[in-house]
Design an enzyme around this catalytic site. Structure first.
Site, PDB file in Angstrom:
ATOM      1  N   ASP A 294      22.464  22.853  44.379  1.00 51.79           N
ATOM      2  CA  ASP A 294      23.007  24.159  44.027  1.00 51.79           C
ATOM      3  C   ASP A 294      24.304  24.362  44.819  1.00 51.79           C
ATOM      4  OD1 ASP A 294      23.404  26.663  43.014  1.00 51.79           O
ATOM      5  OD2 ASP A 294      21.387  27.385  43.440  1.00 51.79           O
TER       6      ASP A 294
HETATM    7  C1  NOJ Z   1      24.180  29.358  42.298  1.00 49.83           C
HETATM    8  C2  NOJ Z   1      22.935  29.571  41.505  1.00 49.83           C
HETATM    9  O1  NOJ Z   1      21.802  29.598  42.368  1.00 49.83           O
HETATM   10  C3  NOJ Z   1      22.712  28.531  40.425  1.00 49.83           C
HETATM   11  O2  NOJ Z   1      21.611  28.909  39.641  1.00 49.83           O
HETATM   12  C4  NOJ Z   1      23.958  28.365  39.600  1.00 49.83           C
HETATM   13  O3  NOJ Z   1      23.732  27.432  38.565  1.00 49.83           O
HETATM   14  C5  NOJ Z   1      25.097  27.951  40.486  1.00 49.83           C
HETATM   15  N1  NOJ Z   1      25.318  28.976  41.503  1.00 49.83           N
HETATM   16  C6  NOJ Z   1      26.386  27.724  39.705  1.00 49.83           C
HETATM   17  O4  NOJ Z   1      26.876  28.914  39.245  1.00 49.83           O
END
Ligand code: NOJ
Length: 763
Positions: A294
């Site tokens: 993430d």
């Molecule tokens: C953080 C989030 O937790 C995740 O779900 C997301 O895909 C990414 N950012 C990218 O935006």
């Protein structure tokens, strides 16, 4: 990181199931065959490229950054220099083409970029939020919706969606409950698989589809206190029986990417856990694709008290199994050549990771067709069929929670006046929900607009009543255009709303949470209606006039014991909110959705699930709070209709089965009311004894069916051997006990058990 505009017999023998690490979940549909290029051709092309690549270029290939405004110049240099394999957050055809040209025309090896984006519930055309889609209990429309979203995404050059979110959510304080399928692993698995089929459609490379990336591996929904990003302490039994099954279903449906969660799972940060990303994900779940962390999750290993610095973080992450680093701006994976030279990372790991990305790009067809047709994107966005699908999805997602005196559906012919009240009533923005972006020009319509459009001859007054709530703690993400908050004193508009209700035949109150009060980094300590909505609701209900609440929400809310006669949970319905809600309220369609979570009466009761274990006082379950009555407002699987249904004649095809054998359960379902409508028949089982205590009931099948008035249909459900297995935390393995099982089929999780079958070896 995102710009938001806007979850037998105690004495009997045990049959350990050692073969495959099969996790219980709904049956998976067979994969579509590979695309035009054979695997051998793909491998040969990848080999040829790999031979030409430097270690730096390989590290670049597995590095991804955000393409945010103002960063284009710097990114251009990195792309041309072969330092990036992917960027995220571009969602316009002209932008993806422009960036792609930098890679294909300026970089040494001309390797195209992979474009990723959070396509969660639509890109341009917005579908209901995932928790709403789950409430439809309709995997077919879920698959269709994500296929439509994939088509729009692919048209602008997006190849990969960071979805579906398949995290089980049992604590509604956690804002990301809105992005998942709720509390149950069986429904969660069905929704996970359906979404992967919709996005990806089997093997990579299908036209108009995108790579699917189920997330966040694993246990993110179990964050302590429901606080987003907080650590997760999850037992072995919970991990395998609850949190992993939706991932298994998504992988079996073909997902070629998985996103590692941010937080620590039992003390070890997920992107640094080789046990999780390799032993569990690959060895046990059979995952063959690549893992992305993430956003900035590799560097975060430092903040999480795990890695000593960026170099160490990169080493830990790649050795754990992260195959692409999603970084905010500066990938730690750039330090991998140094780490390889120092012997801290086996070069084979980098090769393996780079090969996976190249293979994905090839199979997606990027080497053969790196650009998109910019005019086509507009045509795809304008396709009226997608809007029709979005409306149907919103109609099928809605859950009717209360309908006293048959207030709904409203009779358009008799209705002369209506008051529409509430801070979300005229907010098209809020009706879209989170993960919607202004730059994709999402079509939208407020509930008020939908009602006005549908009820041309009816006098409709509108008053906001109380302001749209403002977050107590500023969101780290920029919001969509703000809906109007034109009232200075928060309760000053209530008398006007009361007057409007008094003057109208019926009042529709549109209440709930703004789109920015839910989602990432939007946990709430309270489930109360935000701002002064409860005061408004109580004042309007006190008029004694008919009141219908339309809720916009992504989690259960505390409605303060309201006596409003009707409550329709519309979730965040999306682009077609107005039309869908009007059709539901006026009875053009009957609500047929069911709750994908248990609705607690009070936030102090959470986490609250239907599939709990019995205590030694099974009949005292609701009386254990000194200061609160029974903890459930509405049970799991609950939802009313404009008709009524009756279940009868429940049968199992055999009273005794040998372990490992399937069993068929059948029941008659009759529409006993006066209009055609849908019912979601739910099959629950309960294992009476075993080598572990088993939940009081567990969902093991469901069917959403449409029945005409008076129609009876016999429904049958197959209970597969894997439906009777579970992970035993003492043996660390799957077991299938010999036991007596209770069986029930009904319209929600309260249905009484009416029959049994026995699993017993033939001795
Ligand atoms: C953080 C989030 O937790 C995740 O779900 C997301 O895909 C990414 N950012 C990218 O935006």
């Amino acid at each position: 990181m995102k710009r938001k505009v806007l979850n037998l017999s105690l004495l009997g023998s045990v049959v350990p199931v050692l073969a495959a690490a099969l996790i219980t979940g709904p049956a998976v549909i067979a994969q579509t065959p590979a695309t035009a290029q054979s695997q051998a051709q793909v491998d040969a092309r990848v080999d040829a490229l790999m031979k030409q690549m430097t270690v730096e270029e390989k590290a670049g290939q597995i590095s991804q950054v955000f393409a945010l405004p103002g960063m284009e110049g710097a990114l251009g240099k990195q792309i041309a220099g072969g330092q990036l394999g992917s960027v995220l957050f571009l969602s316009k055809a002209a932008d993806t083409n422009r960036f792609q040209r930098m890679a294909v025309e300026q970089s040494r090896l001309k390797i195209p970029l992979l474009f990723g984006f959070d396509v969660i519930h639509g890109l341009h055309t917005i579908f209901p939020v995932p928790i709403g889609m789950a409430a439809s209990w309709d995997p077919v429309i879920v698959e269709q919706a994500q296929a439509a979203a994939a088509r729009e995404a692919r048209a602008v050059g997006i190849h990969w969606t960071f979805a579906p979110m398949v995290d089980i959510a049992r604590d509604p304080r956690w804002g990301r409950m809105v992005e998942g399928a709720g509390e149950d692993p069986y429904l969660g698995s069905a929704m996970a698989a359906a979404q992967v089929r919709g996005f990806q459609n089997g093997a990579l490379g299908q036209p108009d589809r995108v790579l699917a990336g189920p997330k966040h591996f694993v246990g993110y929904g179990a964050a302590l206190g429901g606080r987003d990003y907080d650590e997760v302490d999850v037992s072995d039994a919970q991990l395998w029986n609850v949190y992993l099954p939706p991932f298994k279903a998504a992988i079996d449906a073909g997902a070629e990417n998985v996103m590692a969660a941010y937080m620590q799972v039992n003390g070890i940060p997920a992107p640094g856990s080789r046990w999780l990303l390799n032993d569990v994900l690959r060895d046990k779940l059979g995952f063959k694709g690549f893992v992305v962390n993430d956003a900035d999750g590799v560097r975060n290993l430092i903040a999480e008290g795990f890695a000593t610095g960026p170099d160490d973080a990169a080493v830990r992450a790649i050795n754990a199994g992260v195959g692409m680093e999603m970084a905010l701006a500066s990938p730690a994976f750039r330090t991998l050549p140094k780490a390889i030279a120092a012997g801290k990372v086996d070069p084979v790991r980098l090769d393996e990771a780079a090969r996976r990305i190249l293979s994905v790009k090839m199979r997606l067809g990027l080497f053969d067709k790196p650009y998109v047709d910019e005019a086509k994107a507009e045509r795809v966005f304008a396709d009226p069929k997608t809007r029709v699908l979005a409306r149907r999805a919103a109609e099928r997602a809605a859950v009717l929670l209360r309908n006293e005196g048959g207030l709904l559906p409203l009779d358009a012919k008799k209705l002369r006046s209506m008051a529409v009240v509430g801070p979300l009533a005229d907010s098209a923005t809020d009706a879209l929900g989170p993960w919607v972006f202004k730059e994709n020009n999402p079509p939208s319509s407020s509930i008020l607009a939908g009602l006005r459009n549908r009820l041309k001859g009816v006098r409709i007054s509108y008053t906001q009543g109380v302001p749209r709530a403002v977050r107590a703690v500023a969101s780290p993400f920029a919001g969509l255009a703000k809906a109007p908050t034109d009232l200075t004193d928060s309760k000053v508009g209530i008398p006007e709303a009361v007057a409007a209700a008094n003057a109208a035949d019926v009042t529709i109150m549109v209440l709930g949470e703004n789109q920015d009060m839910i989602g990432e980094s939007a946990s709430r300590a309270s489930l109360a209606l935000p701002g002064e909505q409860q005061a408004l609701l109580d004042a309007v209900v006190a008029t004694g006039k008919p009141v219908v609440i339309v809720l916009l929400n992504g989690r259960p809310l505390d409605l303060g014991g309201t006596k409003a006669q009707a409550i329709l949970d519309a979730w965040y319905p999306g682009s077609e909110a107005g039309a869908a809600v009007a059709n539901l309220l006026l009875g053009d369609v009957a609500p047929g959705g069911k709750l994908p979570f248990t609705w607690p009466a009070n936030v102090g009761h959470v986490p609250l699930i239907y599939s709990h274990l019995n205590s030694h006082q099974p009949n005292n379950a609701t009386k254990r709070y000194w200061d609160q009555p029974g903890p459930v407002a509405w049970p799991y699987g609950y939802g009313l209709s404009y008709t009524s249904f009756a279940y009868s004649n429940l049968k199992v095809d055999r009273e005794t089965v040998a372990p490992g054998q399937p069993i068929e359960v059948s029941v008659d379902l009759r529409n006993t009311g006066a209009r055609a409508a849908d019912e979601v028949a739910q099959l629950y089982i309960h294992q009476r004894s075993g080598t572990a205590s088993r939940p009081v009931r567990e969902l093991k099948g469901f069917q959403r069916v449409t029945l005409k008035p008076g129609e009876t249909r016999r429904l049958s459900f197959q209970l597969r051997p894997e439906d009777l297995r579970y992970w035993n935390s003492a043996t660390h393995d799957w077991v299938a006990d010999e036991a007596v099982f209770d069986v029930a089929v009904g319209g929600d999780s309260r249905v009484p058990f009416r029959t049994t079958f026995n699993v017993a070896a033939d001795r």
